[in-house]
Design an enzyme around this catalytic site. Sequence first.
Site, PDB file in Angstrom:
ATOM      1  N   CYS A 266       0.841  -1.181   0.000  1.00 58.48           N
ATOM      2  CA  CYS A 266       0.000   0.000   0.000  1.00 58.48           C
ATOM      3  C   CYS A 266       0.879   1.234   0.000  1.00 58.48           C
ATOM      4  O   CYS A 266       1.924   1.251   0.633  1.00 58.48           O
ATOM      5  CB  CYS A 266      -0.898  -0.005   1.222  1.00 58.48           C
TER       6      CYS A 266
ATOM      7  N   HIS B 206      -4.073   3.480  -3.775  1.00 63.28           N
ATOM      8  CA  HIS B 206      -4.149   4.300  -2.570  1.00 63.28           C
ATOM      9  C   HIS B 206      -5.570   4.794  -2.388  1.00 63.28           C
ATOM     10  O   HIS B 206      -6.360   4.819  -3.326  1.00 63.28           O
ATOM     11  CB  HIS B 206      -3.160   5.479  -2.595  1.00 63.28           C
TER      12      HIS B 206
ATOM     13  N   HIS C 175      -8.042   4.881  -5.512  1.00 62.51           N
ATOM     14  CA  HIS C 175      -7.436   4.850  -6.844  1.00 62.51           C
ATOM     15  C   HIS C 175      -6.587   3.589  -6.985  1.00 62.51           C
ATOM     16  O   HIS C 175      -5.804   3.266  -6.092  1.00 62.51           O
ATOM     17  CB  HIS C 175      -6.539   6.077  -7.065  1.00 62.51           C
TER      18      HIS C 175
ATOM     19  N   HIS D   6      -8.496  -3.870   1.436  1.00 61.39           N
ATOM     20  CA  HIS D   6      -7.535  -3.061   2.203  1.00 61.39           C
ATOM     21  C   HIS D   6      -7.770  -1.570   1.960  1.00 61.39           C
ATOM     22  O   HIS D   6      -7.889  -0.782   2.904  1.00 61.39           O
ATOM     23  CB  HIS D   6      -6.114  -3.452   1.797  1.00 61.39           C
ATOM     24  N   GLU D   7      -7.839  -1.177   0.694  1.00 63.12           N
ATOM     25  CA  GLU D   7      -7.982   0.241   0.359  1.00 63.12           C
ATOM     26  C   GLU D   7      -9.272   0.830   0.908  1.00 63.12           C
ATOM     27  O   GLU D   7      -9.303   1.960   1.394  1.00 63.12           O
ATOM     28  CB  GLU D   7      -7.924   0.428  -1.155  1.00 63.12           C
TER      29      GLU D   7
ATOM     30  N   HIS E  75      -9.125   2.001   4.312  1.00 65.84           N
ATOM     31  CA  HIS E  75      -8.651   3.386   4.409  1.00 65.84           C
ATOM     32  C   HIS E  75      -9.796   4.365   4.140  1.00 65.84           C
ATOM     33  O   HIS E  75      -9.920   5.390   4.802  1.00 65.84           O
ATOM     34  CB  HIS E  75      -7.544   3.641   3.392  1.00 65.84           C
TER      35      HIS E  75
ATOM     36  N   HIS F 172      -2.728   2.031   8.752  1.00 65.03           N
ATOM     37  CA  HIS F 172      -2.026   0.755   8.661  1.00 65.03           C
ATOM     38  C   HIS F 172      -1.851   0.106  10.024  1.00 65.03           C
ATOM     39  O   HIS F 172      -1.744   0.780  11.041  1.00 65.03           O
ATOM     40  CB  HIS F 172      -0.651   0.939   8.021  1.00 65.03           C
TER      41      HIS F 172
END
Length: 476
Positions: A92, A183, A196, A218-219, A222, A228
């Site tokens: 990441c 990200h 993105h 995962h993204e 965020h 993280h």
Amino acid sequence: MEPLAILVLLCFPICSAYPLHGAVRQDHSTMDLAQQYLEKYYNFRKNEKQFFKRKDSSPVVKKIEEMQKFLGLEMTGKLDSNTVEMMHKPRCGVPDVGGFSTFPGSPKWRKNHISYRIVNYTLDLPRESVDSAIERALKVWEEVTPLTFSRISEGEADIMISFAVGEHGDFYPFDGVGQSLAHAYPPGPGFYGDAHFDDDEKWSLGPSGTNLFLVAAHELGHSLGLFHSNNKESLMYPVYRFSTSQANIRLSQDDIEGIQSLYGARPSSDATVVPVPSVSPKPETPVKCDPALSFDAVTMLRGEFLFFKDRHFWRRTQWNPEPEFHLISAFWPSLPSGLDAAYEANNKDRVLIFKGSQFWAVRGNEVQAGYPKRIHTLGFPPTVKKIDAAVFEKEKKKTYFFVGDKYWRFDETRQLMDKGFPRLITDDFPGIEPQVDAVLHAFGFFYFFCGSSQFEFDPNARTVTHTLKSNSWLLC
């Protein structure tokens, strides 16, 4: 996964200037990789001479140890084979420094129903496969929270999902195949919350290429506000690794506790119940058209207007008059909030930012090395504890510093205060009352911001020509 964006990963021989592993010599590419990796993910600000020539490499050693500790490697402080191998792994793009399970300030969506839109598609997979992967990735988080997600096909959603290559308009260009895979941004207005994906990657649904479902899960963590984790079992661990059981991702306890600290547990009997820690009230988010809005500082940066308020700032560009709203920490993580003053010395292509007795120099989205410095290095007497406002007059190459009912004038060429100062503000700027919040110089006028009002001052006529609301610059 970076923190102005969140990205999914991710010299001549260096002799004694950098810690080596045994007798192994690091080649140019390894040193470039190490330098870029530490700068990008661990906030390492190198000094060329120190990095390549000094035998005392303790700042470098500390950063390597910091990386090794976070990623669960043996803390040797050296570029050993395991460390270099880890630097090569896709990951990441969000930095690992910070030590938060959530982003600083714990940004979150202030609602439980969140919309998303897939703006465009990779050619690596059928559209329906991309749709399914994103839907399943969101389901991972939906199952342990009260959140629900709905997809829209047009307009602006809370989470805008897109595929792009290289520079794509957010200061965080992708790097081609490998390392930074994607990200995403933490919750908020505008591009905040967006995800993105680097379309130079070979996206897949299996072990070959890069698994879109795993990266998206995962993204989107965020996008919901998670940072993280240094737990290798956590979905929010920054380094990508394919799981053969990817069809049934099980969130780690670390993931569950992090997301439930923001949104609580899912209200059903089969939800994993985790106590929700008490959270201190967060500062209110300023509203641009609030009639009582005042600014902490105002400046220009490379032709753009920046208006700072608390932890945020509005950015108005020439090509897009609609102001963008950002967190200061998203662009300059090391800057404080609640700034006192800022000005662009555009003969030096930098902005100086002040808070209390310190100031920082910013060039683009980088805070310059060697800062912060004390304001007294500019020539202020010890009695001056802070700056109220500052503005640079390009034609004269002079900077005006406003403190209480007085102002100083600084010669940017000589880097010295002009003699005969301070002077009373009312003597040289009639119509402007003391205690100025911010000042801007544009279009031949000075704009003095005092509370919710601003005063357009003509320096040639030495008079106030217009009185406006401070937020008129924000199309209010």
